[in-house]
Design an enzyme around this catalytic site. Structure first.
Site, PDB file in Angstrom:
ATOM      1  N   HIS A   1      -2.320   9.948   0.146  1.00 50.63           N
ATOM      2  CA  HIS A   1      -2.599   8.582  -0.564  1.00 50.63           C
ATOM      3  C   HIS A   1      -2.273   8.642  -1.905  1.00 50.63           C
ATOM      4  O   HIS A   1      -1.589   7.948  -2.555  1.00 50.63           O
ATOM      5  CB  HIS A   1      -3.921   8.019  -0.109  1.00 50.63           C
ATOM      6  CG  HIS A   1      -3.858   6.393  -0.530  1.00 50.63           C
ATOM      7  ND1 HIS A   1      -3.511   5.572   0.335  1.00 50.63           N
ATOM      8  CD2 HIS A   1      -4.633   5.928  -1.404  1.00 50.63           C
ATOM      9  CE1 HIS A   1      -3.655   4.349   0.155  1.00 50.63           C
ATOM     10  NE2 HIS A   1      -4.518   4.686  -1.060  1.00 50.63           N
TER      11      HIS A   1
ATOM     12  N   ASP B   1       4.354 -14.732  11.022  1.00 45.51           N
ATOM     13  CA  ASP B   1       2.947 -15.149  10.410  1.00 45.51           C
ATOM     14  C   ASP B   1       1.854 -13.897  10.821  1.00 45.51           C
ATOM     15  O   ASP B   1       1.469 -13.967  12.145  1.00 45.51           O
ATOM     16  CB  ASP B   1       2.648 -16.281  11.175  1.00 45.51           C
ATOM     17  CG  ASP B   1       1.400 -16.824  10.836  1.00 45.51           C
ATOM     18  OD1 ASP B   1       0.522 -16.363   9.930  1.00 45.51           O
ATOM     19  OD2 ASP B   1       1.072 -18.131  11.201  1.00 45.51           O
TER      20      ASP B   1
ATOM     21  N   LYS C   1      -7.157  -1.464  11.470  1.00 46.41           N
ATOM     22  CA  LYS C   1      -6.429  -1.678  10.182  1.00 46.41           C
ATOM     23  C   LYS C   1      -5.346  -1.004   9.976  1.00 46.41           C
ATOM     24  O   LYS C   1      -4.133  -1.494   9.592  1.00 46.41           O
ATOM     25  CB  LYS C   1      -7.459  -1.607   9.078  1.00 46.41           C
ATOM     26  CG  LYS C   1      -7.174  -2.318   7.634  1.00 46.41           C
ATOM     27  CD  LYS C   1      -6.238  -1.486   6.756  1.00 46.41           C
ATOM     28  CE  LYS C   1      -5.740  -1.900   5.604  1.00 46.41           C
ATOM     29  NZ  LYS C   1      -4.847  -1.123   4.750  1.00 46.41           N
TER      30      LYS C   1
ATOM     31  N   GLU D   1       0.797  -1.131  -0.076  1.00 47.31           N
ATOM     32  CA  GLU D   1      -0.272   0.016   0.032  1.00 47.31           C
ATOM     33  C   GLU D   1       0.850   1.341  -0.014  1.00 47.31           C
ATOM     34  O   GLU D   1       1.662   1.516   0.923  1.00 47.31           O
ATOM     35  CB  GLU D   1      -0.893  -0.047   1.205  1.00 47.31           C
ATOM     36  CG  GLU D   1      -2.128   0.867   1.147  1.00 47.31           C
ATOM     37  CD  GLU D   1      -2.855   0.978   2.391  1.00 47.31           C
ATOM     38  OE1 GLU D   1      -3.270  -0.134   2.880  1.00 47.31           O
ATOM     39  OE2 GLU D   1      -3.513   2.038   2.637  1.00 47.31           O
TER      40      GLU D   1
HETATM   41  C1  MEV Z   1      -5.701   2.715   5.098  1.00 50.68           C
HETATM   42  O1  MEV Z   1      -4.857   1.732   4.728  1.00 50.68           O
HETATM   43  C2  MEV Z   1      -5.761   2.662   6.850  1.00 50.68           C
HETATM   44  C3  MEV Z   1      -6.645   3.947   7.217  1.00 50.68           C
HETATM   45  O2  MEV Z   1      -8.127   3.679   6.623  1.00 50.68           O
HETATM   46  C4  MEV Z   1      -6.640   3.823   8.763  1.00 50.68           C
HETATM   47  C5  MEV Z   1      -7.713   4.788   9.240  1.00 50.68           C
HETATM   48  O3  MEV Z   1      -8.556   4.783   8.779  1.00 50.68           O
HETATM   49  O4  MEV Z   1      -7.510   4.941  10.537  1.00 50.68           O
HETATM   50  C6  MEV Z   1      -6.239   5.132   6.738  1.00 50.68           C
END
Ligand code: MEV
Length: 452
Positions: A399, A302, A286, A90
Protein backbone atom coordinates in the site's frame (compact mmCIF):
# COMPACT_ATOMS: atom_id res chain seq x y z
CA UNK A 1 -28.80 38.27 -4.82
CA UNK A 2 -25.59 39.73 -6.21
CA UNK A 3 -22.39 37.80 -5.61
CA UNK A 4 -20.60 40.94 -4.39
CA UNK A 5 -23.14 41.39 -1.62
CA UNK A 6 -22.46 38.03 -0.13
CA UNK A 7 -20.84 38.10 3.26
CA UNK A 8 -18.98 35.20 4.76
CA UNK A 9 -21.08 32.69 6.72
CA UNK A 10 -24.32 33.97 5.27
CA UNK A 11 -27.04 31.64 3.93
CA UNK A 12 -26.82 31.45 0.15
CA UNK A 13 -30.47 32.11 -0.73
CA UNK A 14 -31.56 31.16 -4.25
CA UNK A 15 -28.15 29.70 -5.05
CA UNK A 16 -29.44 27.33 -7.73
CA UNK A 17 -31.04 30.28 -9.60
CA UNK A 18 -27.73 32.14 -9.96
CA UNK A 19 -25.75 32.03 -13.20
CA UNK A 20 -22.76 29.68 -13.15
CA UNK A 21 -20.45 32.69 -12.90
CA UNK A 22 -22.29 34.10 -9.91
CA UNK A 23 -22.48 30.68 -8.25
CA UNK A 24 -18.69 30.52 -8.45
CA UNK A 25 -18.23 34.10 -7.26
CA UNK A 26 -20.58 33.45 -4.37
CA UNK A 27 -18.73 30.37 -3.22
CA UNK A 28 -15.36 32.04 -3.75
CA UNK A 29 -16.45 34.90 -1.48
CA UNK A 30 -17.31 32.30 1.12
CA UNK A 31 -14.05 30.38 0.72
CA UNK A 32 -10.69 30.99 2.35
CA UNK A 33 -9.12 30.43 -1.09
CA UNK A 34 -9.26 33.67 -3.05
CA UNK A 35 -8.30 31.91 -6.28
CA UNK A 36 -11.01 29.28 -6.14
CA UNK A 37 -12.63 30.43 -9.40
CA UNK A 38 -9.39 29.90 -11.35
CA UNK A 39 -8.91 26.52 -9.75
CA UNK A 40 -12.46 25.46 -10.58
CA UNK A 41 -11.97 26.71 -14.10
CA UNK A 42 -8.78 24.71 -14.57
CA UNK A 43 -10.69 21.47 -13.95
CA UNK A 44 -13.41 22.22 -16.49
CA UNK A 45 -13.42 20.28 -19.75
CA UNK A 46 -11.99 22.10 -22.77
CA UNK A 47 -14.92 20.96 -24.93
CA UNK A 48 -17.85 23.22 -23.92
CA UNK A 49 -20.43 20.70 -25.12
CA UNK A 50 -18.98 17.98 -22.91
CA UNK A 51 -18.60 20.37 -19.99
CA UNK A 52 -22.26 21.25 -20.34
CA UNK A 53 -23.17 17.58 -20.27
CA UNK A 54 -21.22 17.04 -17.02
CA UNK A 55 -22.86 20.10 -15.50
CA UNK A 56 -26.29 18.82 -16.40
CA UNK A 57 -25.77 15.61 -14.43
CA UNK A 58 -26.36 17.52 -11.23
CA UNK A 59 -27.48 20.83 -9.79
CA UNK A 60 -25.12 23.70 -8.86
CA UNK A 61 -22.17 22.18 -10.71
CA UNK A 62 -19.23 24.56 -10.49
CA UNK A 63 -16.38 22.34 -11.67
CA UNK A 64 -15.37 18.70 -12.25
CA UNK A 65 -13.74 16.43 -9.70
CA UNK A 66 -11.12 14.19 -11.27
CA UNK A 67 -10.58 10.60 -10.21
CA UNK A 68 -8.06 8.20 -11.76
CA UNK A 69 -9.42 6.01 -14.55
CA UNK A 70 -7.31 2.84 -14.58
CA UNK A 71 -7.20 -0.53 -16.28
CA UNK A 72 -6.86 -3.82 -14.44
CA UNK A 73 -5.68 -6.14 -17.23
CA UNK A 74 -5.94 -9.88 -17.79
CA UNK A 75 -9.13 -10.93 -16.08
CA UNK A 76 -10.22 -14.33 -17.32
CA UNK A 77 -13.95 -14.58 -16.56
CA UNK A 78 -15.98 -17.55 -17.83
CA UNK A 79 -13.16 -18.18 -20.31
CA UNK A 80 -13.30 -14.69 -21.77
CA UNK A 81 -10.46 -12.22 -21.34
CA UNK A 82 -11.21 -8.69 -20.09
CA UNK A 83 -9.06 -5.65 -19.40
CA UNK A 84 -11.25 -3.92 -16.88
CA UNK A 85 -11.70 -0.19 -16.36
CA UNK A 86 -11.73 0.90 -12.72
CA UNK A 87 -12.32 4.34 -11.26
CA UNK A 88 -10.80 4.58 -7.80
CA UNK A 89 -8.51 6.90 -5.89
CA UNK A 90 -7.03 4.38 -3.43
CA UNK A 91 -3.47 3.77 -4.63
CA UNK A 92 -3.13 0.01 -4.30
CA UNK A 93 -6.54 -1.27 -5.42
CA UNK A 94 -5.91 -1.56 -9.17
CA UNK A 95 -2.50 -3.13 -8.58
CA UNK A 96 -4.09 -5.64 -6.19
CA UNK A 97 -6.87 -6.52 -8.65
CA UNK A 98 -4.38 -6.95 -11.52
CA UNK A 99 -2.07 -9.16 -9.47
CA UNK A 100 -4.95 -11.37 -8.43
CA UNK A 101 -6.27 -11.57 -12.02
CA UNK A 102 -2.87 -12.68 -13.23
CA UNK A 103 -2.54 -15.31 -10.52
CA UNK A 104 -6.01 -16.78 -11.10
CA UNK A 105 -5.68 -16.75 -14.90
CA UNK A 106 -3.20 -19.62 -14.46
CA UNK A 107 -5.99 -21.71 -12.92
CA UNK A 108 -8.84 -21.02 -15.33
CA UNK A 109 -9.74 -17.59 -13.97
CA UNK A 110 -13.10 -16.64 -12.49
CA UNK A 111 -16.26 -18.70 -12.95
CA UNK A 112 -19.34 -16.58 -12.53
CA UNK A 113 -23.08 -17.27 -12.65
CA UNK A 114 -25.97 -14.87 -12.29
CA UNK A 115 -28.66 -16.53 -10.22
CA UNK A 116 -31.38 -13.95 -10.80
CA UNK A 117 -31.81 -10.27 -11.64
CA UNK A 118 -35.11 -9.58 -9.89
CA UNK A 119 -35.52 -6.08 -8.42
CA UNK A 120 -37.99 -5.02 -5.75
CA UNK A 121 -40.20 -2.02 -5.07
CA UNK A 122 -42.75 -1.17 -2.41
CA UNK A 123 -45.75 1.03 -1.81
CA UNK A 124 -46.01 1.60 1.93
CA UNK A 125 -49.53 2.52 3.02
CA UNK A 126 -51.79 2.80 6.03
CA UNK A 127 -55.34 1.49 5.96
CA UNK A 128 -57.63 0.75 8.86
CA UNK A 129 -60.15 -1.62 7.29
CA UNK A 130 -60.46 -5.39 7.71
CA UNK A 131 -57.31 -7.22 6.63
CA UNK A 132 -59.29 -10.27 5.52
CA UNK A 133 -61.37 -8.17 3.12
CA UNK A 134 -58.25 -6.69 1.55
CA UNK A 135 -56.74 -10.14 1.19
CA UNK A 136 -59.95 -11.57 -0.21
CA UNK A 137 -60.15 -8.98 -3.00
CA UNK A 138 -56.45 -8.55 -3.63
CA UNK A 139 -56.44 -10.63 -6.84
CA UNK A 140 -58.76 -8.05 -8.38
CA UNK A 141 -56.40 -5.23 -7.40
CA UNK A 142 -53.41 -7.14 -8.76
CA UNK A 143 -55.01 -7.26 -12.20
CA UNK A 144 -55.90 -3.58 -12.13
CA UNK A 145 -52.36 -2.67 -11.06
CA UNK A 146 -50.82 -4.59 -13.95
CA UNK A 147 -53.34 -3.25 -16.47
CA UNK A 148 -53.10 0.29 -15.14
CA UNK A 149 -49.33 0.36 -15.63
CA UNK A 150 -49.33 -1.14 -19.14
CA UNK A 151 -48.47 2.25 -20.63
CA UNK A 152 -45.34 2.41 -18.44
CA UNK A 153 -44.28 -1.21 -18.86
CA UNK A 154 -44.89 -1.48 -22.62
CA UNK A 155 -41.31 -0.77 -23.74
CA UNK A 156 -39.76 -2.73 -20.91
CA UNK A 157 -41.91 -5.76 -21.81
CA UNK A 158 -40.63 -5.55 -25.37
CA UNK A 159 -37.10 -5.77 -23.94
CA UNK A 160 -37.98 -8.86 -21.92
CA UNK A 161 -38.65 -7.10 -18.60
CA UNK A 162 -41.68 -5.84 -16.73
CA UNK A 163 -43.60 -6.46 -13.53
CA UNK A 164 -43.20 -10.04 -12.36
CA UNK A 165 -45.47 -10.05 -9.36
CA UNK A 166 -47.32 -7.83 -6.92
CA UNK A 167 -48.15 -9.08 -3.46
CA UNK A 168 -49.81 -7.68 -0.37
CA UNK A 169 -47.71 -7.70 2.77
CA UNK A 170 -49.54 -7.38 6.05
CA UNK A 171 -47.33 -5.37 8.41
CA UNK A 172 -50.07 -4.52 10.93
CA UNK A 173 -48.26 -6.56 13.57
CA UNK A 174 -45.40 -4.02 13.38
CA UNK A 175 -47.41 -0.82 13.04
CA UNK A 176 -51.16 -0.16 13.19
CA UNK A 177 -52.73 -0.22 9.74
CA UNK A 178 -49.40 -0.66 7.91
CA UNK A 179 -49.38 -2.67 4.65
CA UNK A 180 -47.12 -2.90 1.64
CA UNK A 181 -47.65 -3.57 -1.99
CA UNK A 182 -44.47 -5.46 -2.74
CA UNK A 183 -43.63 -5.80 -6.41
CA UNK A 184 -40.94 -7.73 -8.23
CA UNK A 185 -39.53 -6.36 -11.47
CA UNK A 186 -37.31 -7.47 -14.32
CA UNK A 187 -35.57 -4.48 -15.83
CA UNK A 188 -33.62 -6.13 -18.68
CA UNK A 189 -30.26 -4.37 -19.06
CA UNK A 190 -31.15 -1.22 -17.18
CA UNK A 191 -30.74 -0.72 -13.46
CA UNK A 192 -34.40 0.28 -13.74
CA UNK A 193 -34.77 2.78 -10.90
CA UNK A 194 -36.91 5.24 -12.89
CA UNK A 195 -39.01 2.48 -14.39
CA UNK A 196 -39.69 0.88 -11.00
CA UNK A 197 -40.46 4.17 -9.26
CA UNK A 198 -42.84 5.23 -12.04
CA UNK A 199 -44.73 1.93 -11.75
CA UNK A 200 -44.91 2.27 -7.97
CA UNK A 201 -46.24 5.81 -8.08
CA UNK A 202 -48.90 4.67 -10.52
CA UNK A 203 -49.71 1.76 -8.15
CA UNK A 204 -50.30 4.30 -5.37
CA UNK A 205 -52.86 6.22 -7.41
CA UNK A 206 -54.59 3.03 -8.53
CA UNK A 207 -54.70 1.69 -4.98
CA UNK A 208 -56.31 4.86 -3.64
CA UNK A 209 -58.95 4.90 -6.37
CA UNK A 210 -59.67 1.18 -6.04
CA UNK A 211 -60.14 1.30 -2.27
CA UNK A 212 -62.42 4.29 -2.43
CA UNK A 213 -64.50 3.19 -5.46
CA UNK A 214 -64.84 -0.57 -5.10
CA UNK A 215 -67.85 -1.81 -3.22
CA UNK A 216 -65.79 -4.24 -1.11
CA UNK A 217 -65.12 -1.97 1.86
CA UNK A 218 -67.20 -0.14 4.44
CA UNK A 219 -67.67 3.59 3.86
CA UNK A 220 -65.52 4.28 6.91
CA UNK A 221 -62.63 2.36 5.28
CA UNK A 222 -62.48 4.09 1.92
CA UNK A 223 -59.41 6.13 2.76
CA UNK A 224 -55.91 4.92 2.32
CA UNK A 225 -52.87 6.91 3.33
CA UNK A 226 -49.97 6.39 0.94
CA UNK A 227 -46.81 6.91 2.94
CA UNK A 228 -44.34 6.39 0.11
CA UNK A 229 -43.71 4.50 -3.11
CA UNK A 230 -40.08 3.64 -3.80
CA UNK A 231 -37.84 0.85 -5.04
CA UNK A 232 -35.88 -1.07 -2.45
CA UNK A 233 -32.12 -1.03 -2.83
CA UNK A 234 -32.15 -4.37 -1.06
CA UNK A 235 -32.43 -6.81 -3.97
CA UNK A 236 -31.42 -10.11 -2.34
CA UNK A 237 -32.42 -12.08 -5.45
CA UNK A 238 -30.41 -10.00 -7.91
CA UNK A 239 -27.46 -12.22 -7.15
CA UNK A 240 -24.25 -13.29 -8.80
CA UNK A 241 -21.99 -16.07 -7.57
CA UNK A 242 -18.33 -16.02 -8.59
CA UNK A 243 -15.53 -18.35 -7.64
CA UNK A 244 -11.90 -19.16 -8.22
CA UNK A 245 -10.50 -22.62 -7.77
CA UNK A 246 -7.06 -24.21 -7.76
CA UNK A 247 -5.25 -27.28 -6.43
CA UNK A 248 -3.43 -26.62 -3.14
CA UNK A 249 -0.04 -26.91 -4.81
CA UNK A 250 -0.87 -23.63 -6.63
CA UNK A 251 0.05 -21.85 -3.41
CA UNK A 252 3.47 -23.48 -2.99
CA UNK A 253 5.42 -20.35 -3.96
CA UNK A 254 2.92 -17.70 -3.00
CA UNK A 255 4.96 -16.56 0.00
CA UNK A 256 8.59 -16.72 1.14
CA UNK A 257 7.67 -18.04 4.57
CA UNK A 258 4.43 -20.01 4.22
CA UNK A 259 4.23 -23.21 2.23
CA UNK A 260 0.98 -24.11 0.43
CA UNK A 261 -0.52 -25.94 3.39
CA UNK A 262 0.33 -23.19 5.89
CA UNK A 263 -0.91 -20.49 3.51
CA UNK A 264 -4.28 -22.16 2.94
CA UNK A 265 -4.66 -22.89 6.63
CA UNK A 266 -4.03 -19.24 7.54
CA UNK A 267 -6.25 -18.00 4.69
CA UNK A 268 -9.12 -20.18 5.88
CA UNK A 269 -8.73 -18.84 9.45
CA UNK A 270 -8.83 -15.28 8.12
CA UNK A 271 -12.02 -16.03 6.17
CA UNK A 272 -13.56 -17.68 9.24
CA UNK A 273 -12.73 -14.61 11.36
CA UNK A 274 -14.53 -12.43 8.81
CA UNK A 275 -17.52 -14.75 9.08
CA UNK A 276 -17.59 -14.60 12.88
CA UNK A 277 -16.69 -11.02 13.69
CA UNK A 278 -18.65 -8.02 12.31
CA UNK A 279 -15.70 -5.64 12.81
CA UNK A 280 -13.50 -7.76 10.59
CA UNK A 281 -16.40 -8.59 8.25
CA UNK A 282 -16.96 -4.89 7.49
CA UNK A 283 -13.32 -4.44 6.45
CA UNK A 284 -13.23 -7.75 4.58
CA UNK A 285 -16.33 -6.69 2.63
CA UNK A 286 -14.92 -3.20 2.11
CA UNK A 287 -12.07 -4.84 0.24
CA UNK A 288 -14.65 -6.52 -2.03
CA UNK A 289 -16.38 -3.21 -2.68
CA UNK A 290 -13.04 -1.61 -3.55
CA UNK A 291 -13.25 -3.61 -6.76
CA UNK A 292 -17.01 -3.60 -7.32
CA UNK A 293 -17.46 0.15 -6.73
CA UNK A 294 -14.55 0.95 -9.04
CA UNK A 295 -16.21 -0.98 -11.89
CA UNK A 296 -19.59 0.53 -11.02
CA UNK A 297 -18.14 4.04 -11.21
CA UNK A 298 -16.24 3.36 -14.43
CA UNK A 299 -19.46 2.15 -16.08
CA UNK A 300 -21.69 4.95 -14.77
CA UNK A 301 -23.53 2.83 -12.21
CA UNK A 302 -24.84 3.83 -8.79
CA UNK A 303 -22.27 2.53 -6.32
CA UNK A 304 -24.23 3.76 -3.27
CA UNK A 305 -27.14 1.51 -4.20
CA UNK A 306 -24.76 -1.41 -4.68
CA UNK A 307 -23.07 -0.84 -1.30
CA UNK A 308 -26.39 -0.45 0.53
CA UNK A 309 -27.60 -3.72 -0.95
CA UNK A 310 -24.40 -5.67 -0.31
CA UNK A 311 -24.17 -4.64 3.33
CA UNK A 312 -27.85 -5.40 3.96
CA UNK A 313 -27.35 -8.81 2.36
CA UNK A 314 -24.34 -9.38 4.61
CA UNK A 315 -26.68 -8.95 7.60
CA UNK A 316 -29.53 -11.06 6.24
CA UNK A 317 -29.25 -13.71 8.95
CA UNK A 318 -29.39 -11.25 11.83
CA UNK A 319 -25.73 -10.37 12.25
CA UNK A 320 -23.27 -8.79 9.86
CA UNK A 321 -20.95 -11.30 8.23
CA UNK A 322 -18.56 -11.73 5.30
CA UNK A 323 -19.69 -12.17 1.72
CA UNK A 324 -17.12 -14.80 0.77
CA UNK A 325 -16.83 -18.48 1.55
CA UNK A 326 -13.87 -20.85 1.34
CA UNK A 327 -14.07 -24.57 0.68
CA UNK A 328 -11.10 -26.88 0.67
CA UNK A 329 -12.04 -30.36 -0.50
CA UNK A 330 -9.86 -33.09 -1.95
CA UNK A 331 -6.95 -30.67 -2.01
CA UNK A 332 -8.89 -28.18 -4.12
CA UNK A 333 -9.18 -24.60 -2.87
CA UNK A 334 -12.44 -22.93 -3.97
CA UNK A 335 -13.10 -19.36 -2.93
CA UNK A 336 -16.57 -17.94 -3.63
CA UNK A 337 -18.21 -14.55 -3.50
CA UNK A 338 -22.01 -14.48 -3.50
CA UNK A 339 -23.41 -10.99 -3.70
CA UNK A 340 -26.45 -9.10 -4.97
CA UNK A 341 -25.38 -6.36 -7.42
CA UNK A 342 -28.02 -4.40 -9.34
CA UNK A 343 -26.15 -3.04 -12.35
CA UNK A 344 -27.24 -1.59 -15.65
CA UNK A 345 -25.64 -1.24 -19.06
CA UNK A 346 -28.34 0.94 -20.60
CA UNK A 347 -29.99 4.06 -19.23
CA UNK A 348 -28.81 6.46 -16.56
CA UNK A 349 -25.25 7.71 -16.90
CA UNK A 350 -24.16 4.56 -18.76
CA UNK A 351 -25.08 6.19 -22.07
CA UNK A 352 -24.31 9.80 -21.15
CA UNK A 353 -20.95 9.90 -19.46
CA UNK A 354 -18.36 9.64 -22.28
CA UNK A 355 -15.97 7.54 -20.21
CA UNK A 356 -18.74 5.24 -18.98
CA UNK A 357 -19.51 4.62 -22.64
CA UNK A 358 -15.83 3.91 -23.37
CA UNK A 359 -15.74 1.52 -20.39
CA UNK A 360 -18.66 -0.47 -21.74
CA UNK A 361 -16.99 -0.59 -25.15
CA UNK A 362 -13.78 -1.88 -23.53
CA UNK A 363 -15.87 -4.59 -21.90
CA UNK A 364 -17.38 -5.41 -25.32
CA UNK A 365 -20.81 -3.95 -24.56
CA UNK A 366 -21.83 -6.44 -21.86
CA UNK A 367 -25.44 -6.91 -20.89
CA UNK A 368 -26.36 -6.34 -17.24
CA UNK A 369 -25.72 -9.99 -16.30
CA UNK A 370 -22.23 -9.95 -17.83
CA UNK A 371 -21.42 -6.74 -16.01
CA UNK A 372 -22.54 -8.35 -12.74
CA UNK A 373 -20.12 -11.22 -13.46
CA UNK A 374 -17.28 -8.82 -14.28
CA UNK A 375 -17.82 -6.58 -11.23
CA UNK A 376 -18.07 -9.53 -8.85
CA UNK A 377 -14.88 -11.06 -10.30
CA UNK A 378 -13.03 -7.81 -9.59
CA UNK A 379 -14.51 -7.73 -6.08
CA UNK A 380 -13.34 -11.28 -5.41
CA UNK A 381 -9.92 -10.52 -6.92
CA UNK A 382 -9.43 -7.52 -4.64
CA UNK A 383 -10.57 -9.43 -1.59
CA UNK A 384 -8.25 -12.36 -2.37
CA UNK A 385 -5.30 -9.99 -2.79
CA UNK A 386 -6.12 -8.16 0.45
CA UNK A 387 -6.48 -11.32 2.55
CA UNK A 388 -3.35 -12.82 0.98
CA UNK A 389 -1.33 -9.70 1.89
CA UNK A 390 -2.83 -9.49 5.36
CA UNK A 391 -1.84 -13.05 6.27
CA UNK A 392 1.65 -12.76 4.76
CA UNK A 393 3.63 -9.54 4.60
CA UNK A 394 0.79 -7.23 5.73
CA UNK A 395 -0.83 -4.63 3.50
CA UNK A 396 1.31 -1.63 4.37
CA UNK A 397 4.35 -2.65 2.30
CA UNK A 398 2.38 -2.76 -0.95
CA UNK A 399 0.00 0.00 0.00
CA UNK A 400 2.72 2.46 1.00
CA UNK A 401 4.77 1.61 -2.09
CA UNK A 402 1.79 2.63 -4.20
CA UNK A 403 1.12 5.61 -1.93
CA UNK A 404 4.70 6.88 -2.29
CA UNK A 405 3.85 9.13 -5.24
CA UNK A 406 0.98 10.70 -3.28
CA UNK A 407 3.32 11.51 -0.40
CA UNK A 408 5.93 12.89 -2.80
CA UNK A 409 3.26 15.07 -4.37
CA UNK A 410 2.43 16.60 -0.99
CA UNK A 411 6.07 17.82 -0.95
CA UNK A 412 5.76 19.04 -4.57
CA UNK A 413 8.59 16.70 -5.53
CA UNK A 414 10.13 17.26 -8.97
CA UNK A 415 10.43 14.40 -11.49
CA UNK A 416 14.09 13.93 -10.53
CA UNK A 417 13.20 13.79 -6.84
CA UNK A 418 10.45 11.28 -7.57
CA UNK A 419 12.77 9.05 -9.58
CA UNK A 420 15.41 9.17 -6.80
CA UNK A 421 12.79 8.45 -4.13
CA UNK A 422 11.32 5.51 -6.05
CA UNK A 423 14.80 4.01 -6.35
CA UNK A 424 15.59 4.63 -2.69
CA UNK A 425 12.31 3.21 -1.40
CA UNK A 426 12.64 -0.02 -3.36
CA UNK A 427 14.73 -1.19 -0.41
CA UNK A 428 13.34 0.99 2.38
CA UNK A 429 10.04 1.04 4.23
CA UNK A 430 7.76 3.85 3.01
CA UNK A 431 6.27 6.15 5.61
CA UNK A 432 5.27 9.81 5.53
CA UNK A 433 8.18 10.73 7.80
CA UNK A 434 10.72 8.65 5.91
CA UNK A 435 9.71 10.33 2.65
CA UNK A 436 9.77 13.79 4.27
CA UNK A 437 13.30 13.15 5.58
CA UNK A 438 14.44 11.80 2.20
CA UNK A 439 13.16 14.90 0.38
CA UNK A 440 14.57 17.30 3.00
CA UNK A 441 17.98 15.63 2.85
CA UNK A 442 18.10 15.58 -0.92
CA UNK A 443 17.12 19.26 -1.06
CA UNK A 444 19.78 20.17 1.51
CA UNK A 445 22.36 18.20 -0.49
CA UNK A 446 21.28 19.91 -3.69
CA UNK A 447 21.46 23.32 -2.00
CA UNK A 448 24.98 22.48 -0.88
CA UNK A 449 25.90 21.59 -4.45
CA UNK A 450 25.75 17.82 -4.04
CA UNK A 451 22.74 16.38 -5.90
CA UNK A 452 23.49 12.77 -4.97
C1 MEV B 1 -8.34 -1.43 2.12
O1 MEV B 1 -8.97 -0.53 1.24
C2 MEV B 1 -9.04 -2.76 2.07
C3 MEV B 1 -8.53 -3.81 3.06
O2 MEV B 1 -8.58 -3.26 4.37
C4 MEV B 1 -9.44 -5.00 2.93
C5 MEV B 1 -9.21 -6.07 3.97
O3 MEV B 1 -8.74 -5.74 5.07
O4 MEV B 1 -9.55 -7.22 3.66
C6 MEV B 1 -7.11 -4.15 2.78
Amino acid sequence: MKAQEIKKYQFLEGYSKLSKEDQIKAIEAYSINARLADEFDSFRHTDPELQKRFEEFSENTVSNFHFPYSIAPNFLINNELYHIPMVIEESSVVAAASKSAKFWAQFGGFQSTVLSTTKIGQVHFIWHGKTELLQEHFAELQEILIEGTNHITENMRKRGGGIQSVSLVDMTGEMTGYYQLKAEFETADSMGANFINSCLEEFSTILKVWISNSGHFYNSDKNVEIIMAILSNYTPDCVVETNVSAPLKAFENIDDELNAHAFVDKFSKAVEIARIDPHRAATHNKGIFNGIDAVALATGNDFRAIEACGHTYASRNGSYTSLTKLEVQNDIFTYTLKIPIALGTVGGLTNLHPLAMRSLELLRQPNAEKLMQIASAVGLANNFSAVKSLITKGIQVGHMKMHLLNILNTFHASSDEKAAAEKHFMQEKVSYNAVRKFIENSRIKKYNGNPN
